[in-house]
Structure formats: C-alpha cells, structure tokens
Design an enzyme around this catalytic site. Structure first.
Site, PDB file in Angstrom:
ATOM      1  N   TRP A 186      51.459  76.287  80.873  1.00  0.00           N
ATOM      2  CA  TRP A 186      50.347  76.607  79.972  1.00  0.00           C
ATOM      3  C   TRP A 186      49.672  75.301  79.597  1.00  0.00           C
ATOM      4  CZ3 TRP A 186      49.216  74.813  75.068  1.00  0.00           C
ATOM      5  CH2 TRP A 186      48.080  75.394  74.472  1.00  0.00           C
ATOM      6  N   GLU A 227      50.297  80.754  82.649  1.00  0.00           N
ATOM      7  CA  GLU A 227      50.006  81.519  81.431  1.00  0.00           C
ATOM      8  C   GLU A 227      48.593  81.245  80.925  1.00  0.00           C
ATOM      9  OE1 GLU A 227      51.612  81.749  76.775  1.00  0.00           O
ATOM     10  OE2 GLU A 227      52.637  80.500  78.262  1.00  0.00           O
ATOM     11  N   LYS A 229      45.186  82.201  78.189  1.00  0.00           N
ATOM     12  CA  LYS A 229      44.956  82.406  76.762  1.00  0.00           C
ATOM     13  C   LYS A 229      43.476  82.638  76.533  1.00  0.00           C
ATOM     14  CE  LYS A 229      46.300  80.513  72.262  1.00  0.00           C
ATOM     15  NZ  LYS A 229      46.985  79.406  71.548  1.00  0.00           N
ATOM     16  N   ASP A 260      51.165  86.739  77.471  1.00  0.00           N
ATOM     17  CA  ASP A 260      51.578  86.510  76.088  1.00  0.00           C
ATOM     18  C   ASP A 260      50.884  87.528  75.197  1.00  0.00           C
ATOM     19  OD1 ASP A 260      51.452  85.433  73.320  1.00  0.00           O
ATOM     20  OD2 ASP A 260      52.492  83.727  74.202  1.00  0.00           O
ATOM     21  N   HIS A 263      47.723  86.465  73.175  1.00  0.00           N
ATOM     22  CA  HIS A 263      46.718  85.641  73.839  1.00  0.00           C
ATOM     23  C   HIS A 263      45.473  86.396  74.275  1.00  0.00           C
ATOM     24  CE1 HIS A 263      49.300  81.876  74.952  1.00  0.00           C
ATOM     25  NE2 HIS A 263      49.336  82.176  73.676  1.00  0.00           N
ATOM     26  N   HIS A 287      55.708  86.757  77.243  1.00  0.00           N
ATOM     27  CA  HIS A 287      55.969  86.072  75.987  1.00  0.00           C
ATOM     28  C   HIS A 287      55.629  87.061  74.882  1.00  0.00           C
ATOM     29  CE1 HIS A 287      55.852  81.541  77.248  1.00  0.00           C
ATOM     30  NE2 HIS A 287      56.891  82.196  77.720  1.00  0.00           N
ATOM     31  N   ASP A 295      45.190  83.922  65.007  1.00  0.00           N
ATOM     32  CA  ASP A 295      46.441  83.212  65.243  1.00  0.00           C
ATOM     33  C   ASP A 295      47.364  84.080  66.089  1.00  0.00           C
ATOM     34  OD1 ASP A 295      48.580  81.575  65.199  1.00  0.00           O
ATOM     35  OD2 ASP A 295      48.802  81.487  63.029  1.00  0.00           O
ATOM     36  N   ASP A 297      50.719  83.576  67.124  1.00  0.00           N
ATOM     37  CA  ASP A 297      52.151  83.299  67.242  1.00  0.00           C
ATOM     38  C   ASP A 297      52.932  83.624  65.975  1.00  0.00           C
ATOM     39  OD1 ASP A 297      52.262  82.176  69.954  1.00  0.00           O
ATOM     40  OD2 ASP A 297      50.943  80.666  69.129  1.00  0.00           O
ATOM     41  N   ASP A 327      57.803  83.905  71.776  1.00  0.00           N
ATOM     42  CA  ASP A 327      56.930  82.749  71.579  1.00  0.00           C
ATOM     43  C   ASP A 327      56.210  82.890  70.246  1.00  0.00           C
ATOM     44  OD1 ASP A 327      55.315  80.565  71.670  1.00  0.00           O
ATOM     45  OD2 ASP A 327      54.229  81.117  73.481  1.00  0.00           O
TER      46      ASP A 327
END
Length: 424
Positions: A186, A227, A229, A260, A263, A287, A295, A297, A327
């Site tokens: 990533w 990965e 995003k 993810d 993402h 993930h 945000d 995560d 993650d």
C-alpha cells in the site's frame, strides 16, 4: 466448562438443527479461520526506527490512552495478552518499520530477514503465521506524498528496492513459520488538489510494481498483494493507487487484491465487491476495518456490514481463497482491548454466517419464495448464536462473554500503567 454455557449450547444446537444447521460442523470451520492481527494497533504506528513518531502518508492516529508499547518486547507481550483472549489460532501482520536493528540505522532498501529474527523466533514458538507490509510512509523520501509513482527516478528506485527487500523478508517469514506470508503493498501516493496529469503517475506506478514483483518467489513462502484506497489526508483529490487501478493490476498480474473495508466511498460496501471480483482472482486479502465518515480505521464492531462480509465469504464459498486481517488504529481506548474486540467481533460474524440456514434459504430463493426468504433471514437474526459463541470460547480455553475484560483490566494495572510516558 461452565454448566450454564454447556446447557445453553445444547438448547441452541437443537434450535439450529430444526432448521437443518449442523452446529458442530460450523464450529469446526470456525476453528480453521485465522485472522492476521496488525502490529501497528499496539504502538500507534510508531515502529522502531527511532524517528520523530510522525506517521504522515495520509495516516493519523488520535488519542493518548496510557500504555503504548515502546519496544518490540513490549509489543510482543501485548500481542501475547491479546491472542490469549481470542479463540483459535491466528497470525501477526508486521510493517517493515518494526525491524529490530540493534540501535543501528538501517535504510529501508537495505532491510534483511535478520532484522526480524526475533519476530520469527516469537512466531515459531507460538506457532503463529506472519504477514508483512513494506512501509511507504513516515520517511524523508515520502514527505512530498509520492513514492513508487514519484517523478524522480532515484526516489522511485529507493522505494522499488524497499519493496524487493520486503518480498525477500516475506519469503523468510514463510520459511520460518511453515505457512505462506502475504506481503501487501500500500502506498500513500496522491495529490491534495486536482492534478493535471493523472496518467503519468499511474504509468510510473505500474513500472515500479512490475520491477518489485519481477523476481520469482515460491508462492509456498510468499504471496504478493496490492491495496487501493479512495483517498487519504493530503491526497484528497487524487489517489494514484485507486481501487480500480489495483483491481486491474491484480487481475492482469495474477496476484492478490487487498480490499480494505474502510477504503471506499461511504456509500460503497466491501461485501458487494467480493462476488464481483472473486470470479477473476485466485485469492484475495481482506483488511477488515470500520470506516466512519472520512476516517477509515476504526475498531471493528459487530455491524450489519461486518455480518454481510462474513455472509458473502460463506455463501460464496470463498473462505479457502480469502485471507483475513485487521487494520485499525485507535489510541483513545486500551490498545490491547481494541485487538480483542475487533478480532472477536470478526470471528462472531463468521460464526453467525456459518450458522445461517443457507440450504433452506437457497431453496426458497430458487423456487421464487422471496417472502419466505425474507422472513427466514429476519428470524435468523435472533437465533441463539451467542450461546454457540460462548461454548466455542470456553472450548478453546478463552473467557466467554465480557469476562475477557477482567484480564485486560488486570494487565492494564500490572503492566500498561508502568510504562511511563507511553500514552503519546
């Protein structure tokens, strides 16, 4: 085993059997699922390179809860505590910035397996698999927001060499633990405001990735993943490694795509993407995270989307082809508890999916009985999966229900509270 847990489980097993669900088979499948815990939750993504502690690269950790791990030994102790409260056998996901170099500065393009020897020893002793990530952030050559797509060939070469070094380390992990390491790429590359040239950076990224993956490595030791995003802090207008870019790259190169859960655009969900991409991918990496507004995560909760991800994995028969990892990074709560909460929630969702009366639901759908399908799906939400979960936990030697929190409180009093200045 607690008598109440055993009796509740017996009643639950009967209830599921009435719907054609084999609870014992579901528990056997659950026991085979390994989740890769991410090391960076334990120390706020600081690592052990001895820098300023600033992450950068579109990443930010908020909060200053006491007890952050300051050394690799402290981080391993915290992981031991967390893993002891999670049922099953799991894995650890390391970043390159967590190398132990004996106090000597080693540049990232010169990292070697020996700089992770203590991590490999720890993993072997605990029979824990290891996964890996090159660290393309928190570095002087990433301060302008570009790494593998950088316009300067010398900067790109540094990061390519870092990626090559990390694949070799991943292979060493696989050899040491007897299970393939997934080395996931990533990068933070992007632009805060709208660029004129979107094509050039992506062409450079392709060239760089091809150079990293050029050297053959036995897939029994290391698997490559990429990965994407949607955006990051400082890369709001343009992300070079977008989801669409990496989907095309992974399919064309025959490597793993990492999806993810945090993402994507807030109106997108990962669960819907699984059946769309798995017909074209051999394997994938998930993930599991929780996006909240901008945000991406947050600690994983037992949400509708987490249930949907688990259901897709089970309904699509993808469990043997999809690797699961966590993650998130939250410094506003006890960091060890965050691991336990997130991982137990993912496993709970997997159990609920495995306990779904899928055969009956498929029959209803195939026959056009959409009313019955909806009714059964809704009734299934209140089936006693919690009793099965408590039984599974006690069978695996970990606390059922909220009892695990007592161990976390004791660890906080006896260990975390002694780490002076470790809150920030």
């Amino acid at each position: 085993m607690d008598r109440g847990v055993r009796e509740a489980f017996a009643l639950a097993r009967e209830r599921y059997a009435e719907l054609g669900v084999d609870v014992d088979s579901a528990l056997d499948r659950l026991a085979s699922i390994s989740v890769s815990l991410h090391c960076w939750q334990g120390d706020d993504v600081v690592g052990f390179e001895g820098g300023t502690g600033a992450i950068g690269g579109g990443l930010a950790v908020t909060g200053s809860y006491p007890g952050r791990a300051r050394t690799a030994d402290e981080l391993r102790a915290d992981l031991d505590q967390a893993l002891g409260l999670i049922p099953g056998s799991h894995r650890l996901n390391l970043h390159a910035s967590y190398a132990e170099t004996g106090g000597t500065r080693v540049e990232r393009d010169a990292l070697l397996p020996e700089h992770f020897s203590r991590w490999m020893d720890w993993a072997r002793e605990r029979k824990v698999g290891l996964d890996f990530n090159p660290t393309f952030f928190a570095h002087r050559l990433a301060e302008d927001g570009m790494t593998l797509a950088h316009p300067d060939p010398a900067v790109r070469r540094f990061w390519v060499d870092h990626g090559i070094a990390c694949r070799r380390i991943g292979a060493a992990f696989g050899e040491a633990t007897g299970t393939p390491c997934v080395t996931n790429v990533w990068i933070p590359d992007g632009s805060k405001d709208t660029p004129v040239d979107r094509k050039g950076p992506r062409e450079r990224l392709t060239e760089s990735l091809d150079a990293i993956f050029a050297g053959p490595i036995d897939p029994a030791l290391n698997r490559d993943a990429v990965e994407g995003k949607l955006f990051g802090i400082g890369a709001e207008a343009y992300t070079v490694g977008s989801y669409e870019y990496y989907l095309a790259y992974a399919v064309s190169r025959g490597i793993l795509l990492c999806l993810d859960a945090g993402h994507y655009h807030p109106t997108e969900v990962l669960s819907d993407k699984l059946s769309a991409v798995m017909g074209f991918l051999g394997e994938a990496l998930l993930h599991v995270s929780r996006g909240v507004r901008w945000d991406s995560d947050h600690v994983v909760t037992l949400s509708d989307e987490l249930d949907a991800i688990a259901q897709e994995l089970v309904r699509g028969d993808y469990l043997g082809r999809v690797r699961l990892g966590l993650d998130f990074f939250d410094a506003s709560i006890n960091r060890v508890a965050a691991w336990v909460i997130g991982c137990r929630n993912l496993l709970k969702a997997m159990l609920r999916a495995l306990l779904e009366p899928i055969d009956r639901l498929r029959e209803m759908e195939a026959s056009g009985d959409l009313t019955g399908r909806l009714a059964l799906l809704e009734e299934a939400k209140l089936l006693p999966s919690g009793a099965v979960w408590d039984y599974h936990c006690q069978e695996r030697g970990v606390p059922a229900g909220i009892a695990w929190l007592d161990a976390i409180r004791a660890y906080e009093r006896e260990v975390l509270s002694t780490r002076s200045g470790a809150g920030t």
